[in-house]
Design an enzyme around this catalytic site. Structure first.
Site, PDB file in Angstrom:
ATOM      1  N   GLU A   1       0.825  -1.202   0.000  1.00  0.00           N
ATOM      2  CA  GLU A   1       0.000   0.000   0.000  1.00  0.00           C
ATOM      3  C   GLU A   1       0.860   1.254   0.000  1.00  0.00           C
ATOM      4  OE1 GLU A   1      -2.709   0.346   3.216  1.00  0.00           O
ATOM      5  OE2 GLU A   1      -4.022   1.710   2.114  1.00  0.00           O
ATOM      6  N   ASP A   2       1.957   1.193   0.703  1.00  0.00           N
ATOM      7  CA  ASP A   2       2.854   2.338   0.738  1.00  0.00           C
ATOM      8  C   ASP A   2       3.645   2.494  -0.544  1.00  0.00           C
ATOM      9  OD1 ASP A   2       1.985   2.785   3.246  1.00  0.00           O
ATOM     10  OD2 ASP A   2       3.684   1.845   4.257  1.00  0.00           O
TER      11      ASP A   2
END
Ligand code: MN
Length: 530
Positions: free
Chosen positions: A75-76
């Site tokens: 997600e990052d």
């Protein structure tokens, strides 16, 4: 910072390959999150490692523990999905993707939508392990909530209390439930949390010495009865659960007897009843306070004998009696059905495990209640959004239950089920609204607010203008266009599917409302503090 040794140390019975897999994920995640900090100023990786440790404590398999280590890396944008799959395999990526997806559904405090959101989260978790990673993730986030900017804290705490703790409860994960509740409580209602803590402290001081004496006396008596392999401890009631009970009892502390309870864990079910007999021979039980959750487990599978007795040493005391196996299940719930080795072989094991227990046919009834609606849904829609098919772990459970419980009871359950034939749709803000199947934008508008229904001008589904007759599907994002001059017409009555909408339409059209008592709904889940 949680070391890799601490994580691996919890993986009892793991193969060298599994340990190597987790060690690799540990190093990989550390590198991926390098230079990234948490609000607390700690390295971000500390969160990933702490999450993984919880998963290891819960006896999860290597893939799940590794997914815990890597759950925020994609997600990052620090690791590509392709790379993660190449390094750690499809199964791990599948779990990480699931966790990311759950994170997109946020609770914004509309209490009437809370149950919908809980069900949506469970239904969208394509694998039970996704939910368990999410709960472990949430646990650590709550432990470090004090560092999060103030305006975010309350929303996160409320979401924990209203959504995640109840999910943990329904999955039978008692330890996770009370941990989450007590971490969230002070942020949601600081005064009440302080009050509950004071009450608990006061009551504990009062009964501590007496309770120790009761414990000693009881242990002596049990040994005399030939029961030698058992253990006992004093369990303290969680603060949130105490708060709920205080509210129910109008803050009358003298009516609460289970703030500190004596818990006795014995080897077999027979021992449970022997122990109960010993307890009742020794101390007079309060009439009407005895509960046999062994013969009649709670909907989430919880089993124990609870009795409240009058003791000369400590006054009125609750005593809980259970087997080791029941104790393990009360703490870890559905996770305890997937011990380390079994999970490696996939979800089918879960179904078999469930079949083995003679009580589990009536366990997890909340999960079971989800199944019919999901099956309906899977037949109806096959869009990419929302709930499109029954997650395999739910299907497994359903099948296991069908076999154990006998199809008759199961089918009856389906028919009665309050939740069958529902669709989940979203507001543009991401709130989940659940409606009967075949509901239309008119039903949606009235479900939000009667004013919105009464002034419904038009509706957009997934960004496109649609007619009022349009049937809403799972995962649709519905936007209502309101105009003061817009009003219901007679035709709406034929289109609306909910009685709520029809009632409002009739009222605005000036039609007399038929005298009908309000429909009482069967409540399938009663909030209950143990
Ligand atoms: Mn996280």
């Amino acid at each position: 910072m949680t070391s890799v040794k601490e994580i691996v140390g919890e993986m009892a019975g793991a193969s060298p390959e599994d340990i190597a897999f987790v060690e690799k994920a540990y190093e990989y995640s550390k590198k991926a999150h390098e230079g990234q900090l948490r609000y607390s100023g700690e390295p971000y990786f500390a969160h990933a490692a702490a999450t993984a440790k919880v998963l290891a404590e819960y006896g999860m398999d290597a893939t799940t523990i590794a997914a815990g280590l890597l759950h925020d890396a994609v997600e990052d944008g620090r690791v590509s999905r392709a790379e993660m799959e190449k390094e750690f395999g499809k199964e791990l990526l599948f779990i990480v993707d699931g966790v990311t997806k759950l994170g997109t559904h946020k609770y914004r405090g509309a209490e009437r939508h809370a149950e919908s959101l809980r069900r949506l989260l469970v239904a969208t978790a394509s694998d039970i392990r996704v939910l368990i990673v999410k709960l472990a993730d949430r646990k650590h986030n709550m432990q470090t909530l004090e560092y999060v900017p103030e305006h975010k804290r309350r929303r996160i705490a409320l979401e924990t209390l209203e959504i995640y703790a109840p999910i943990a409860d329904r999955l039978g994960m008692g330890k996770m439930k009370s941990t989450l509740e007590d971490l969230a409580f002070p942020y949601v209602d600081p005064d009440a949390a302080t009050h509950a803590a004071e009450v608990r402290k006061l009551k504990t001081q009062e009964t501590e010495d007496g309770l120790a004496k009761v414990q000693k006396e009881l242990l002596r008596e049990l040994k005399a009865k030939g029961l030698t392999t058992f253990r006992s401890d004093i369990r303290m009631k969680g603060l949130w659960s105490l708060h709920q009970k205080l509210k129910r009892k109008n803050d009358d502390i003298s009516l609460i007897h289970d703030i500190a309870a004596l818990r006795i864990v014995v080897p077999t079910v027979e021992d449970c009843y022997t122990t109960l007999g010993t307890v009742h021979a020794l101390y007079k039980p309060l009439p009407g306070e005895f509960k046999d959750y062994i013969a009649f487990p709670k909907p989430n599978g919880y089993q124990s004998l609870h009795t409240t007795v009058v003791t000369p040493e400590a006054g009125i005391v609750e005593i809980q009696i259970r087997t080791e196996e029941m104790h393990r299940r009360a703490q870890f719930g559905i996770a305890s059905h997937m011990t380390y080795k079994q999970l490696g072989k996939g979800v089918e094991k879960l179904g078999k495990e469930v079949q083995k227990s003679r009580f589990s046919a009536i366990s997890f009834s909340w999960i079971r209640s989800l199944i019919p609606s999901l099956m309906k849904v899977s037949r109806k829609s096959d869009g990419p959004k929302g709930v499109t098919k029954v997650p395999p772990w739910l299907a497994e459970l359903a099948e296991a239950h069908t076999e154990v419980a006998g199809s008759e009871e199961f089918v009856e359950g389906l028919k009665e089920d309050f939740f069958s034939h529902r669709v989940f749709v979203f507001t543009p803000q991401g709130d989940v609204i659940d409606l009967p199947a075949q509901s239309t934008p008119i039903d949606f508008a009235y479900a939000i607010h009667s004013d919105l229904g009464d002034h419904l001008q038009g509706a957009k589904v997934n960004g496109k203008l649609v007619s009022f007759e349009t049937e809403l599907g799972n995962g649709d994002i519905v936007e209502i266009i309101r105009r003061d001059s817009a009003h219901p017409s007679q035709k709406w009555l034929e289109i609306a599917r909910t009685s709520l909408a029809r009632r409002h339409i009739r009222a605005t059209l000036g039609m007399t409302e038929p005298a009908k008592p309000p429909r009482t709904r069967r409540r399938f889940w009663k909030k209950k503090a143990a």
